[in-house]
Design an enzyme around this catalytic site. Structure first.
Site, PDB file in Angstrom:
ATOM      1  CG  PHE A  15      -0.100   1.723  -5.090  1.00  0.00           C
ATOM      2  CD1 PHE A  15       1.074   1.860  -4.370  1.00  0.00           C
ATOM      3  CD2 PHE A  15      -0.726   0.483  -5.116  1.00  0.00           C
ATOM      4  CE1 PHE A  15       1.615   0.796  -3.690  1.00  0.00           C
ATOM      5  CE2 PHE A  15      -0.179  -0.602  -4.427  1.00  0.00           C
ATOM      6  CZ  PHE A  15       0.998  -0.440  -3.724  1.00  0.00           C
ATOM      7  CB  SER A 227       1.821   0.878   4.735  1.00  0.00           C
ATOM      8  OG  SER A 227       0.500   1.318   4.953  1.00  0.00           O
ATOM      9  CE  LYS A 228      -2.243  -1.293  -1.040  1.00  0.00           C
ATOM     10  NZ  LYS A 228      -2.431  -2.185  -2.151  1.00  0.00           N
ATOM     11  NE  ARG A 229      -3.330  -0.894   4.756  1.00  0.00           N
ATOM     12  CZ  ARG A 229      -2.722  -1.839   4.017  1.00  0.00           C
ATOM     13  NH1 ARG A 229      -3.187  -2.109   2.809  1.00  0.00           N
ATOM     14  NH2 ARG A 229      -1.674  -2.478   4.469  1.00  0.00           N
ATOM     15  CG  ASP A 230       0.862   4.905   6.700  1.00  0.00           C
ATOM     16  OD1 ASP A 230       0.008   4.708   7.585  1.00  0.00           O
ATOM     17  OD2 ASP A 230       1.926   4.265   6.624  1.00  0.00           O
TER      18      ASP A 230
END
Ligand code: GLU
Length: 456
Positions: A15, A227-230
């Site tokens: 990503f 974070s990559k989930r945000d």
């Protein structure tokens, strides 16, 4: 061409995080500002994670943002290969230099880098020395963003693992030397590595590059970095969410840099001109989706209608709002009404749905509100012959005809508008009414009004 050589050195993870993109962007801006060279180097020593696909995400993201590199994958250059996985001979050569200088030793099958002066060689010794831990000289880093930073390396460290694979610190420094890198611009999370890196540069007898460590990007609310989930963390999601690359790029420029005035929407050429280290903030920046959306809306409003339609069509098609055969003229006319009103391209499907389908949801609250004032069916029944008779079915023609009728009834023309809008769209808001009726055309408008009147 200036002597400046900067690099973006990502480890592909699958990503493209906004923090990485910001590092890439700042390197690119600095290269373009100085007339230097922007190198893309792939730090792919972790074989398990580095797939072709992971590289693709990164390269597509860079290209989408318009960050072109002068040397690296797909473009080549004089300092290649640009993949660390292909540079083992270079690492062997540099390892030999350290060996020859007496700066390495082997322990437990690994190769260690030997610090200068009195230092600890085992973690146990280091831990035991409770009173006087400090024996080595501190490393001084004159960071172009942070200012003077002192850090002390007290313990030798591994540079080649037992399995023969070289460690990040070693390959990172070797490549920066071999590729002639003059400025290292990277995230602040690497500041703690920099003293090791400086020790290595010194051991090779090479002047370290200028370091510029850029502060973190914090998540929208609360503590901690993105974070990559945000939401908003991944560059690859922006395109499908209908964001314009130029707007995203402009926004990322402002995450940690500013032109020292309040401007936000700026031409990239101007940013290149102004971008320099003193403009980089020392403090962390916080991701702000609202600001990004507002900036995106500004960019959208400024586009010409052809480009706007080009971007909007696939989004509307994917949402099932328009078919492949939908005429460009009608689509463009509809979008011309909506362009000034929407915040993002992803708002469009909901905003324009009723233009393309005769079945559209009727907002009940709006219906009730309108019915309280006057009977909408009675108002519309008056309007039908006016719309049938109006000569030119455009905004001006409609305005004159409706106004004439209203005056004859002792009414204001606006008295008819809410019912008209509700009948043809099912909604209480939307684009300006008369231009919208003009775009829909006489047949569609009359058809919808008649159906509304006939409905029970
Ligand atoms: N591969 C490292 C990273 O992705 C590069 C660090 C550097 O820029 O020196 O964080």
């Amino acid at each position: 061409m200036s002597h400046v050589r900067v690099r973006f050195a990502p480890s592909p993870t699958g990503f493209f995080h906004i923090g990485s993109a910001r590092t890439a962007l700042f390197n690119w801006l600095y290269a373009r500002h100085t007339g230097g060279t922007f190198v893309l180097r792939i730090e792919d020593t972790d074989k398990a994670r580095n797939t072709e696909e992971a590289l693709r995400v990164l390269i597509d993201g860079m290209r989408w943002l318009g960050l072109d590199w002068d040397e690296g994958p797909e473009v080549g250059g004089d300092y290649g290969p640009y993949f660390q996985s292909e540079r083992q001979p270079v690492y062997d050569e540099y390892l030999q230099k350290l060996k020859d200088a007496g700066r390495t030793y082997e322990k437990d099958g690994a190769i260690w880098f030997k610090l200068e002066g009195e230092r600890y060689t085992t973690y146990d010794d280091f831990k035991k020395a409770e009173v006087e831990k400090v024996k080595t000289e501190p490393v001084v880093i004159e960071d172009a963003v942070r200012g003077r930073v002192e850090r002390r390396e007290e313990m030798d460290f591994v540079i080649v693992r037992r399995d023969g694979s070289p460690v990040f610190h070693f390959v990172n420094v070797v490549d920066d030397i071999a590729m002639g890198i003059t400025h290292v611009i990277r995230g602040e999370d690497h500041l703690s590595n920099t003293s090791k890196h400086v020790e290595l540069f010194k051991a090779f007898g090479v002047e370290p590059p200028v370091f510029a460590h850029i502060p973190l990007i914090l998540k929208e609310s609360g503590p901690g970095k993105m974070s990559k989930r945000d939401k908003g963390a991944l560059i690859e999601d922006y395109e499908s969410r209908g964001f314009l690359a130029a707007a995203v790029r402009n926004y990322i420029c402002l995450l940690g840099w500013n032109p020292k005035d309040d401007r936000e929407k700026m031409d990239i050429g101007e940013i290149i001109e102004l971008f320099d280290f003193p403009g980089i903030n020392k403090g962390n920046s916080r991701f702000d989706e609202k600001k990004l959306s507002a900036l995106n809306a500004e960019y959208l409003r400024e586009m010409n209608i052809e480009s706007f339609t080009f971007l909007a069509r696939p989004i509307l098609a994917a949402a099932g709002v328009v078919s492949e055969e939908e005429s460009e003229d009608y689509l463009q006319a509809v979008l011309g009404l909506c362009q000034p009103k929407v915040k993002g391209l992803d708002d469009l499907p909901e905003f324009v749905g009723y233009f393309f389908k005769d079945e559209y949801p009727m907002d009940e609250k709006t219906g009730e509100r309108i019915a309280k004032k006057a009977d909408p069916k009675a108002l519309l029944a008056e309007v039908v012959p006016v719309l049938e008779g109006v000569e030119s079915f455009d905004a001006d023609g409609l305005h004159v005809a409706l106004e004439t009728h209203a005056e004859a009834q002792g009414q204001k023309v606006f008295a008819y508008f809410p019912a008209l809008r509700y009948a043809v769209s099912g909604q209480g808001g939307g684009p300006d009414l008369l231009p919208m009726l003009a775009v829909m055309g006489r047949d569609r408008v009359l058809g919808r009004i008649r159906r509304f009147i006939e409905a029970s």
